[in-house]
Scaffold this active site. Structure first.
Site, PDB file in Angstrom:
ATOM      1  N   ASP A 150      13.651   2.879   4.044  1.00 27.74           N
ATOM      2  CA  ASP A 150      14.878   2.221   4.499  1.00 27.74           C
ATOM      3  C   ASP A 150      15.899   3.229   5.019  1.00 27.74           C
ATOM      4  O   ASP A 150      16.631   2.938   5.957  1.00 27.74           O
ATOM      5  CB  ASP A 150      15.468   1.380   3.371  1.00 27.74           C
ATOM      6  CG  ASP A 150      14.751   0.048   3.271  1.00 27.74           C
ATOM      7  OD1 ASP A 150      14.492  -0.561   4.324  1.00 27.74           O
ATOM      8  OD2 ASP A 150      14.408  -0.379   2.152  1.00 27.74           O
ATOM      9  N   CYS A 167      10.844   7.994  -3.558  1.00 30.10           N
ATOM     10  CA  CYS A 167       9.734   7.052  -3.670  1.00 30.10           C
ATOM     11  C   CYS A 167       9.416   6.409  -2.318  1.00 30.10           C
ATOM     12  O   CYS A 167       8.571   5.534  -2.227  1.00 30.10           O
ATOM     13  CB  CYS A 167      10.016   5.987  -4.723  1.00 30.10           C
ATOM     14  SG  CYS A 167      11.486   5.026  -4.359  1.00 30.10           S
TER      15      CYS A 167
HETATM   16  C1  PEP Z   1      12.075   2.714   0.630  1.00 32.03           C
HETATM   17  O1  PEP Z   1      12.838   2.022   1.296  1.00 32.03           O
HETATM   18  O2  PEP Z   1      11.780   3.885   0.932  1.00 32.03           O
HETATM   19  C2  PEP Z   1      11.416   2.158  -0.566  1.00 32.03           C
HETATM   20  C3  PEP Z   1      10.686   2.906  -1.355  1.00 32.03           C
HETATM   21  O3  PEP Z   1      11.550   0.835  -0.797  1.00 32.03           O
HETATM   22  P1  PEP Z   1      10.749  -0.295   0.019  1.00 32.03           P
HETATM   23  O4  PEP Z   1       9.710   0.384   0.843  1.00 32.03           O
HETATM   24  O5  PEP Z   1      10.147  -1.215  -0.958  1.00 32.03           O
HETATM   25  O6  PEP Z   1      11.837  -0.916   0.832  1.00 32.03           O
HETATM   26 MG    MG Z   2      13.621   0.217   0.412  1.00 28.88          MG
END
Ligand code: PEP
Ligand code: MG
Length: 582
Positions: free
Chosen positions: A457, A504
């Protein structure tokens, strides 16, 4: 042979017969009047269809429960109850007798009325049932009309799935054992379908635009998920070359896995943590096999997506406890519900013009306090089972974080009142994935126990490029100087406040980024479990001091291309033997 180029979404090579999946098969409903004398035979057609549908649903429930656990089978149990519901049958019978219309028309008409009534109901439980009505009635109509609806849960063996788009919920339902590879028109590298494909280790190429037009069911295709290429009806020599490549990849993986139990430590002694990202509780059983030292991100929203959001406190508690217990003594970070964007629960969410800038994640949860509190109570209770950390997604600034903490305090009080021994020492952190959070990381760091950087994001919002839209996928460059600066600012702010900085987002599992991230001082890398061994190899073969000077140079560069070139030559010198894997 045709060659299609798309976005490399999940690594590895898959070969097999293409299976074209389109979901636009709702049959048109015939409408005609019937005579009184035909009522019984129409009724008999319906009871036969109900029996067949019941059998079909029972099989689906069994398979879902075997493959993904009992929580995932619950949706089918609800459908079974509905199919056997005497009230519903009576309503159909009354309409059939009164209206004297063919049975398909009666069922379709009643289902539409019920759906409209239920989806507009005040009561959340009734609204939840509306989607079940449409699902069950569609199944009945398919049976009555002898339409064999193509279902992702009932695919032929060993197919390469070719499709326009898969929602994350489709990917969950899909019979993963039968899908060798995925070729899809839409989607980007960090779309949730790509993330799920990596989690299930299914090679995938997304963003192909024309895959469904260029490939026919039955064509022999090779999906090269590592290079983002799909080959249609290749010559035998090409197939042979890919067979050899697959063998070598297998050997590389087993070689890397031999270091599974060694620590992720640099040659000059800097120790970092390598953890896994998971989407469904059952994945937790396998992450240790790849050398994960914990779970750095459990995307809890998939529990809601796969069970039609009937995730009550008890089933959530069981699911979270199961994950924690799968990794005894190891830390598990569970992220609270991050719905919205491309993870839509249609029964809960209205359509929005800009879903990615809309009612997502923490914003949605703060507006649905009871739903949020239910999840928090389940988490607080599950924390008794081990080392649980709670993480809030999409925090834009301190007000939002404090509002989330306030709901957490209420949830704790409710748990205490019910006599649950809840952990007062619960560790709570937040995701840094919006530029405003990265820019105010110093303020947030003073109030939180850890950061986890969500680069998927963060890249999307920094560069204003929808992560699921293949047309702007070229903009999604995590080495863009803006993104690198956001990451560095966040890590520095964490360290200044004495808290750890984790990541993450997908960048954490990208072996080309490992050295730069180490150089920035990242403490914890969380990624799909299959990516851990290669990242560990790079960490164990690098010196932290060397990485710090690489990171410093990278920060001075003006474009992502320059950063990419710098990192590539750095890697080529230090890891020549990994060239084919990078
Ligand atoms: C991110 O945005 O990097 C994340 C780990 O969350 P998601 O991919 O679930 O939006
Ligand atoms: Mg995210």
């Amino acid at each position: 042979m045709k060659e299609l180029r798309g976005i490399s979404a999940a690594p590895g090579v898959a070969m097999g017969k293409a299976f074209l999946y389109t979901d636009d098969e709702s049959p048109s409903i015939p409408r005609y009047g019937i005579r009184v004398g035909d009522i019984e035979s129409e009724w008999a057609r319906l009871t036969d269809a109900v029996r067949a549908a019941e059998e079909e649903v029972r099989e689906l429930a069994e398979r879902a429960s075997l493959e993904m656990g009992v929580e995932h089978a619950k949706i089918f149990e609800a459908h079974l109850l509905m199919l056997g519901d005497p009230d519903l049958m009576e309503q159909i019978r009354d309409r059939l007798t009164a209206q004297k219309r063919n049975i398909e028309w009666v069922v379709w008409d009643l289902a539409r009325d019920l759906y409209q009534k239920m989806s507009a109901a005040q009561d959340a439980y009734l609204r939840e049932r509306a989607i079940d009505i449409s699902d069950v009635s569609q199944r009945l109509l398919n049976r009555l009309l002898h339409v064999k609806k193509m279902s992702l849960a009932e695919l032929p063996d060993d197919v390469v799935l070719v499709t326009h788009n898969l929602l994350p919920s489709d990917t969950l339902v899909m019979d993963k054992k039968r899908v060798k590879g995925i070729a899809m028109n839409m989607g980007g590298r960090t779309s949730h379908t790509a993330i799920l494909a990596r989690a299930f280790e299914i090679p995938a190429v997304l963003g192909l635009t024309e895959a469904t037009r260029e490939i026919a069911s039955g064509d022999f295709v090779i999906v090269d998920g590592s290079s983002g290429i799909v080959l249609v009806n290749p010559e035998e020599a090409v197939v042979e070359r890919y067979r050899g490549l697959t063998e070598r990849m297998r050997a590389d993986v087993s070689n890397l896995l031999s270091e599974r139990d060694l620590p992720a430590v640099t040659t000059d002694g800097r120790r970092v943590a390598l953890k896994a990202n998971i989407e469904i509780p059952e994945e937790a059983d396998h992450v240790l096999d790849h050398g994960a030292e914990g779970i750095g991100l459990y995307r809890s929203e998939f529990l809601f997506l796969s069970s039609g959001y009937k995730a009550d406190e008890e089933s959530q508690y069981e699911a979270y406890k199961r994950v924690i217990e799968a990794l005894p003594g190891k830390p598990v970070t569970i992220r609270t519900l991050d719905v919205g964007g491309d993870k839509i629960i249609p029964e809960l969410q209205e359509e929005e013009k800009n879903p990615l800038l809309g009612w997502r994640a923490i914003r949605f949860c703060l507006a649905h306090r009871e739903l949020f509190k239910t999840q928090l109570r389940a988490l607080i209770r599950a924390s008794a089972a081990g080392d649980l950390r709670i993480m809030f997604p999409m925090i834009s600034g301190i007000e939002e974080y404090e509002a989330a903490l306030e709901v957490l305090e209420e949830a704790k009080a409710e748990c205490r009142a019910k006599g649950h021994t809840c952990c007062d020492s619960l560790t709570v952190g937040l995701m840094v994935e919006i530029p405003s959070a990265a820019m105010t990381a110093d303020i947030l760091a003073a109030r939180t126990a850890f950061f986890s950087i969500g680069t998927n994001d963060l890249v999307q919002y920094s560069l204003a490029a929808d992560r699921g839209n293949e047309r702007v996928a070229y903009l999604a460059q995590p080495f863009h100087p803006a993104v690198l600066r956001f990451i560095k600012t966040t890590i520095d702010a964490a360290h200044a406040a004495g808290i750890p900085a984790a990541m993450c987002g997908e960048l954490a599992g990208d072996p080309m980024a490992t050295a730069v991230l180490l150089g920035f001082g990242l403490d914890e890398f969380s990624m799909s479990a299959a990516s851990i061994p290669l990242v560990k190899r790079i960490i164990r073969g690098s010196s932290a001091a060397d990485c710090a000077s690489l990171a410093e140079q990278a920060l001075k560069l003006c474009s992502y291309r320059d950063v990419e070139a710098l990192v590539r030559s750095w890697m080529d010198v230090r890891f020549p033997s990994l060239k084919s894997e990078l």
